[in-house]
Write an enzyme that holds these catalytic residues in place. Structure first.
Site, PDB file in Angstrom:
ATOM      1  N   ASP A  93       0.857  -1.197   0.000  1.00  0.00           N
ATOM      2  CA  ASP A  93       0.000   0.000   0.000  1.00  0.00           C
ATOM      3  C   ASP A  93       0.893   1.249   0.000  1.00  0.00           C
ATOM      4  OD1 ASP A  93      -2.395   1.397   0.232  1.00  0.00           O
ATOM      5  OD2 ASP A  93      -2.439   1.274   2.423  1.00  0.00           O
ATOM      6  N   GLY A 190      -7.604   8.411   7.125  1.00  0.00           N
ATOM      7  CA  GLY A 190      -7.715   8.707   8.556  1.00  0.00           C
ATOM      8  C   GLY A 190      -9.147   8.723   9.062  1.00  0.00           C
ATOM      9  N   ASN A 275     -10.266   0.511  -0.160  1.00  0.00           N
ATOM     10  CA  ASN A 275      -9.281   0.409   0.920  1.00  0.00           C
ATOM     11  C   ASN A 275      -9.857   0.833   2.269  1.00  0.00           C
ATOM     12  OD1 ASN A 275      -7.554  -0.061  -1.204  1.00  0.00           O
ATOM     13  ND2 ASN A 275      -6.106   1.548  -0.674  1.00  0.00           N
ATOM     14  N   ILE A 276      -9.715  -0.054   3.237  1.00  0.00           N
ATOM     15  CA  ILE A 276     -10.235   0.245   4.585  1.00  0.00           C
ATOM     16  C   ILE A 276      -9.165  -0.094   5.619  1.00  0.00           C
ATOM     17  CG2 ILE A 276     -12.014  -0.348   6.290  1.00  0.00           C
ATOM     18  CD1 ILE A 276     -13.879  -0.944   3.885  1.00  0.00           C
TER      19      ILE A 276
END
Ligand code: G3H
Ligand code: 13P
Ligand code: ZN
Length: 330
Positions: A93, A190, A275-276
């Protein structure tokens, strides 16, 4: 040099093609430790979902590159032991240099992101192309990025100007030969994705963030039909989890994420990887804080990391079934 196939992993190519046709998105969950990895695999096996295990450069330093390789291999075997073999991608990532991407490929990653989005356009192309040329020799898939995700530091004007410019995407793909493209349409990383002044408030005083720019996504899809698109910064920052954190000594002020209905809508488009990371961090933190407050005498890590792992598993299952639509696609 370890090839990812020796670890039982797959690259993202076929998964993405199926996801676009099937109108769902593959979950890309970040992990740094064993409990997170266990939760991801349990959730994906129980829901029969393919998965992308994401490792940031910070996570790689934290966990150690050699351990990570065996953890990924272990995840493949663990899935089988749980009764169902789900396709697993090991993905870097936000890789920021060619050397990091190359090293990950040598350590068994099946997919890498080269994030040149902070560079000027021509430099982004040059760096991305260099990674693609190396990665493709080993059948490793590459994600590039165009447009910069806004953050809490940006003012509204700056945030506007860094959305992906649809008129750049065809040229970028042609010149780099990337396999997927991360775009910027209003998500950000965030747990505090927007400043309160960028949001409106509903009748209960809950912050409502500005909607994602689906118009930009649609314009991009028109220009590169069928090409895999990636959404970063896609945590929804569930209010009920933030509430547990704050009720147990935490101080998360104005935490706000991307509403799940919008992610659900994105998942039915060419967005095939979502994406988490932050939502997982929040779920773990809520569970650990609660144990510490409810049982101050507890000092066995299994007694607080175990509940955290359980919370994480439930969160991932919810995302897979209700948001990404990837259940039963393994
Ligand atoms: O997009 C970044 C991911 O959430 C990883 O974060 O660099 O703190 O591991 P990290
Ligand atoms: P979140 O911070 O919204 O979870 O985004 C994670 C991410 O994009 C990882 O690359
Ligand atoms: Zn990201």
């Amino acid at each position: 040099m370890i090839n990812y196939k020796e670890l039982g992993l797959v690259n993202s190519k076929e998964l993405f093609q199926k996801a676009i046709v099937g109108k769902y998105a593959i979950p890309a969950f970040n992990f740094n430790n064993m409990e997170q990895l266990q939760a991801i695999i349990m959730a994906c096996v129980e829901t029969k979902s393919p998965v992308i295990l994401q490792v940031s450069s910070g996570a790689r330093k934290y966990a150690n590159q050699t351990l990570l390789r065996y953890m990924a291999q272990g995840a493949v075997e663990y899935g089988k032991e749980l009764g169902f073999s789900v396709p697993i991608v090991l993905h870097l990532d936000h890789g920021d240099t060619f050397e990091l991407c190359k090293s990950c490929i040598e350590y068994g990653f099946s997919s890498v992101m080269i994030d040149g989005s902070h560079h000027p356009y021509e430099k982004n192309i040059e760096l991305t192309k260099q990674v693609v040329e190396y990665a493709h020799k080993y059948n490793v898939t590459v994600e590039g990025e165009l447009g910069v995700l806004s953050g809490i530091e940006d003012n509204v004007e700056a945030a506007k100007s860094i959305y992906t410019q649809p008129e750049q995407v065809e040229d970028f793909l042609k010149k780099t030969n990337v396999d997927s493209l991360a775009i910027s349409i209003g998500t950000s990383h965030g747990a505090t994705k927007f400043k309160p002044e960028q949001c409106t408030r509903n009748a209960d005083g809950v912050l409502i963030p500005p909607p994602l720019r689906f118009d930009i996504l649609e314009e991009i899809e028109k220009r590169i039909p069928g090409f895999p698109i990636v959404l970063h910064g896609a945590s929804s920052v569930p209010a009920e989890i933030v509430k547990i954190i704050n009720a147990n000594g935490g101080k998360l002020k104005d935490a706000v994420g991307i509403p799940e209905e919008q992610l659900r809508r994105a998942a039915t488009s060419a967005v095939c990887k979502i994406n988490i990371d932050s939502d997982g961090r929040l779920a773990m933190t809520a569970a650990v804080r609660k144990v510490f407050v409810d049982s101050p005498g507890e000092f066995d890590p299994r007694k607080y990391l175990g509940p955290a792992r359980e919370q994480l598993k439930e969160l991932y299952k919810h995302k897979i079934v209700n948001v990404l639509g990837s259940a039963d696609k393994a």
